[in-house]
Write a protein that holds these residues in place. Structure first.
Motif, PDB file in Angstrom:
ATOM      1  N   ARG A   1       0.822  -1.202   0.000  1.00  0.00           N
ATOM      2  CA  ARG A   1       0.000   0.000   0.000  1.00  0.00           C
ATOM      3  C   ARG A   1       0.866   1.266   0.000  1.00  0.00           C
ATOM      4  NH1 ARG A   1      -2.852  -1.263   4.094  1.00  0.00           N
ATOM      5  NH2 ARG A   1      -4.594  -2.174   2.908  1.00  0.00           N
ATOM      6  N   ALA A   2       1.984   1.211   0.715  1.00  0.00           N
ATOM      7  CA  ALA A   2       2.864   2.370   0.820  1.00  0.00           C
ATOM      8  C   ALA A   2       3.674   2.607  -0.453  1.00  0.00           C
ATOM      9  CB  ALA A   2       3.805   2.201   2.010  1.00  0.00           C
ATOM     10  N   ASP A   3       3.953   1.557  -1.215  1.00  0.00           N
ATOM     11  CA  ASP A   3       4.785   1.683  -2.421  1.00  0.00           C
ATOM     12  C   ASP A   3       4.346   0.661  -3.459  1.00  0.00           C
ATOM     13  OD1 ASP A   3       6.738   2.198  -4.327  1.00  0.00           O
ATOM     14  OD2 ASP A   3       8.306   1.091  -3.251  1.00  0.00           O
ATOM     15  N   LYS A   4       3.196   0.892  -4.053  1.00  0.00           N
ATOM     16  CA  LYS A   4       2.672  -0.069  -5.026  1.00  0.00           C
ATOM     17  C   LYS A   4       3.549  -0.132  -6.271  1.00  0.00           C
ATOM     18  CE  LYS A   4      -1.823  -1.616  -6.746  1.00  0.00           C
ATOM     19  NZ  LYS A   4      -3.243  -1.255  -6.940  1.00  0.00           N
ATOM     20  N   TRP A   5       4.258   0.952  -6.574  1.00  0.00           N
ATOM     21  CA  TRP A   5       5.145   0.989  -7.737  1.00  0.00           C
ATOM     22  C   TRP A   5       6.330   0.033  -7.580  1.00  0.00           C
ATOM     23  CZ3 TRP A   5       5.794   2.423 -12.609  1.00  0.00           C
ATOM     24  CH2 TRP A   5       7.097   2.527 -13.110  1.00  0.00           C
ATOM     25  N   GLY A   6       6.961   0.045  -6.421  1.00  0.00           N
ATOM     26  CA  GLY A   6       8.187  -0.712  -6.250  1.00  0.00           C
ATOM     27  C   GLY A   6       8.031  -2.042  -5.536  1.00  0.00           C
ATOM     28  N   PHE A   7       6.846  -2.328  -4.982  1.00  0.00           N
ATOM     29  CA  PHE A   7       6.674  -3.540  -4.180  1.00  0.00           C
ATOM     30  C   PHE A   7       6.725  -4.793  -5.052  1.00  0.00           C
ATOM     31  CE2 PHE A   7       3.999  -6.882  -2.332  1.00  0.00           C
ATOM     32  CZ  PHE A   7       4.643  -7.050  -1.117  1.00  0.00           C
ATOM     33  N   VAL A   8       7.520  -5.795  -4.597  1.00  0.00           N
ATOM     34  CA  VAL A   8       7.643  -7.078  -5.300  1.00  0.00           C
ATOM     35  C   VAL A   8       6.958  -8.159  -4.462  1.00  0.00           C
ATOM     36  CG1 VAL A   8       9.225  -8.795  -6.254  1.00  0.00           C
ATOM     37  CG2 VAL A   8       9.851  -6.360  -6.283  1.00  0.00           C
ATOM     38  N   PRO A   9       5.852  -8.729  -4.939  1.00  0.00           N
ATOM     39  CA  PRO A   9       5.187  -9.798  -4.176  1.00  0.00           C
ATOM     40  C   PRO A   9       6.111 -10.995  -3.976  1.00  0.00           C
ATOM     41  CG  PRO A   9       3.758  -8.964  -5.917  1.00  0.00           C
ATOM     42  CD  PRO A   9       5.121  -8.403  -6.167  1.00  0.00           C
ATOM     43  N   PRO A  10       5.959 -11.714  -2.867  1.00  0.00           N
ATOM     44  CA  PRO A  10       6.822 -12.868  -2.601  1.00  0.00           C
ATOM     45  C   PRO A  10       6.570 -14.007  -3.579  1.00  0.00           C
ATOM     46  CG  PRO A  10       5.029 -12.770  -1.010  1.00  0.00           C
ATOM     47  CD  PRO A  10       4.954 -11.503  -1.801  1.00  0.00           C
ATOM     48  N   GLY A  11       7.555 -14.911  -3.642  1.00  0.00           N
ATOM     49  CA  GLY A  11       7.387 -16.088  -4.487  1.00  0.00           C
ATOM     50  C   GLY A  11       7.592 -15.826  -5.964  1.00  0.00           C
ATOM     51  N   GLY A  12       8.489 -14.892  -6.287  1.00  0.00           N
ATOM     52  CA  GLY A  12       8.790 -14.640  -7.698  1.00  0.00           C
ATOM     53  C   GLY A  12       7.890 -13.626  -8.375  1.00  0.00           C
ATOM     54  N   GLY A  13       7.284 -12.723  -7.602  1.00  0.00           N
ATOM     55  CA  GLY A  13       6.419 -11.705  -8.177  1.00  0.00           C
ATOM     56  C   GLY A  13       7.187 -10.602  -8.887  1.00  0.00           C
ATOM     57  N   GLU A  14       6.446  -9.728  -9.557  1.00  0.00           N
ATOM     58  CA  GLU A  14       7.018  -8.573 -10.244  1.00  0.00           C
ATOM     59  C   GLU A  14       6.413  -7.297  -9.671  1.00  0.00           C
ATOM     60  OE1 GLU A  14       7.783  -9.058 -14.867  1.00  0.00           O
ATOM     61  OE2 GLU A  14       5.851  -9.933 -14.332  1.00  0.00           O
ATOM     62  N   SER A  15       7.185  -6.251  -9.653  1.00  0.00           N
ATOM     63  CA  SER A  15       6.678  -4.926  -9.310  1.00  0.00           C
ATOM     64  C   SER A  15       6.247  -4.211 -10.588  1.00  0.00           C
ATOM     65  CB  SER A  15       7.768  -4.104  -8.619  1.00  0.00           C
ATOM     66  OG  SER A  15       8.835  -3.861  -9.535  1.00  0.00           O
ATOM     67  N   TYR A  16       5.537  -3.116 -10.423  1.00  0.00           N
ATOM     68  CA  TYR A  16       5.218  -2.284 -11.584  1.00  0.00           C
ATOM     69  C   TYR A  16       6.489  -1.729 -12.213  1.00  0.00           C
ATOM     70  CZ  TYR A  16       0.140  -2.282 -11.393  1.00  0.00           C
ATOM     71  OH  TYR A  16      -1.182  -2.650 -11.465  1.00  0.00           O
ATOM     72  N   GLU A  17       7.477  -1.451 -11.397  1.00  0.00           N
ATOM     73  CA  GLU A  17       8.753  -0.969 -11.934  1.00  0.00           C
ATOM     74  C   GLU A  17       9.376  -2.012 -12.850  1.00  0.00           C
ATOM     75  OE1 GLU A  17      12.713   1.301 -10.292  1.00  0.00           O
ATOM     76  OE2 GLU A  17      11.611  -0.013  -8.930  1.00  0.00           O
ATOM     77  N   MET A  18       9.360  -3.272 -12.437  1.00  0.00           N
ATOM     78  CA  MET A  18       9.902  -4.355 -13.261  1.00  0.00           C
ATOM     79  C   MET A  18       9.086  -4.538 -14.533  1.00  0.00           C
ATOM     80  SD  MET A  18      10.555  -6.884 -10.017  1.00  0.00           S
ATOM     81  CE  MET A  18      11.033  -8.358 -10.886  1.00  0.00           C
ATOM     82  N   LEU A  19       7.776  -4.480 -14.427  1.00  0.00           N
ATOM     83  CA  LEU A  19       6.913  -4.618 -15.600  1.00  0.00           C
ATOM     84  C   LEU A  19       7.180  -3.497 -16.605  1.00  0.00           C
ATOM     85  CD1 LEU A  19       4.527  -5.991 -17.078  1.00  0.00           C
ATOM     86  CD2 LEU A  19       2.996  -4.519 -15.749  1.00  0.00           C
TER      87      LEU A  19
END
Length: 207
Positions: free
Chosen positions: A129-147
């Protein structure tokens, strides 16, 4: 540290359709790269978007054969493309797949709602919630920055007017790159599934 995305080139005409609704969309589940099919509402949305796109091209006197049709390889995007092309009177399968147009993955969170995740990992939900742009979900997720890196690399290869069927996250970062938006705005951009988005000469239209 820059907070605005670099504005990338626009191929003159870029048409975007988000896939139609799935049951996971309706339930608020993180779908990511799980291959969830369209539900009845999603099928109708895809057909109506095909009708909207056909009318737009006819009014603009654009021959569909001049356009490059491409879709994410996930089933919900392929089905949306094929339903839309059928409504346009085009051969449903005459388009190409583009791996880089896949939705961002939510890793081990896929299939869950945020409410469910908050019960076991409230601290991670708060970080997202604090950083939806840079947050990477666990278990091999992607952030919006990575996308954004993935979609930016694809966008630089687009060299002709195109019709794209992809995902909500893909649209958000694509719009961010085409319009040079603030990074913090990108993950919050609305992406309805019953709208055709058209960038024409650098300006966004919705039909």
């Amino acid at each position: 540290m820059t907070t605005v995305l670099p504005r990338l080139h626009n191929p003159g005409l870029l048409i975007f359709l988000r896939h139609g609704e799935t049951d996971w969309n309706a339930e608020g589940r993180m779908q990511g790269q799980k291959d969830i099919p369209l539900n009845a509402t999603g099928v109708e949305q895809a057909r109506q978007n095909g009708q909207r796109l056909k009318a737009f091209l006819e009014n603009a006197r654009i021959d569909p054969s001049e356009l490059d049709f491409m879709a994410s390889p996930l089933g919900r995007t392929r089905m949306t493309m094929e339903l839309a092309r059928t409504e346009m009177g085009l051969a449903p399968g005459a388009y190409r797949l583009e791996e880089r147009l896949k939705e961002l993955t939510f890793g081990s969170w896929e299939g869950s709602t945020l409410e469910e995740i908050a019960e076991t990992a409230p601290e991670l939900v708060e970080r997202r919630r604090a950083d939806k742009w840079g947050f990477v979900p666990p278990g091999g997720g992607e952030s919006y920055e990575m996308l954004t890196q993935r979609i930016g690399g694809w966008l630089e290869t687009v060299d002709r007017p195109s019709v794209v069927v992809a995902h909500g996250g893909v649209f958000r970062v694509l719009r961010g790159l085409l319009e040079g938006l603030e990074k913090r705005r990108v993950p919050k951009l609305p992406v309805p599934q019953d709208v055709v988005f058209i960038w024409r000469d650098g300006r966004l239209e919705e039909i």
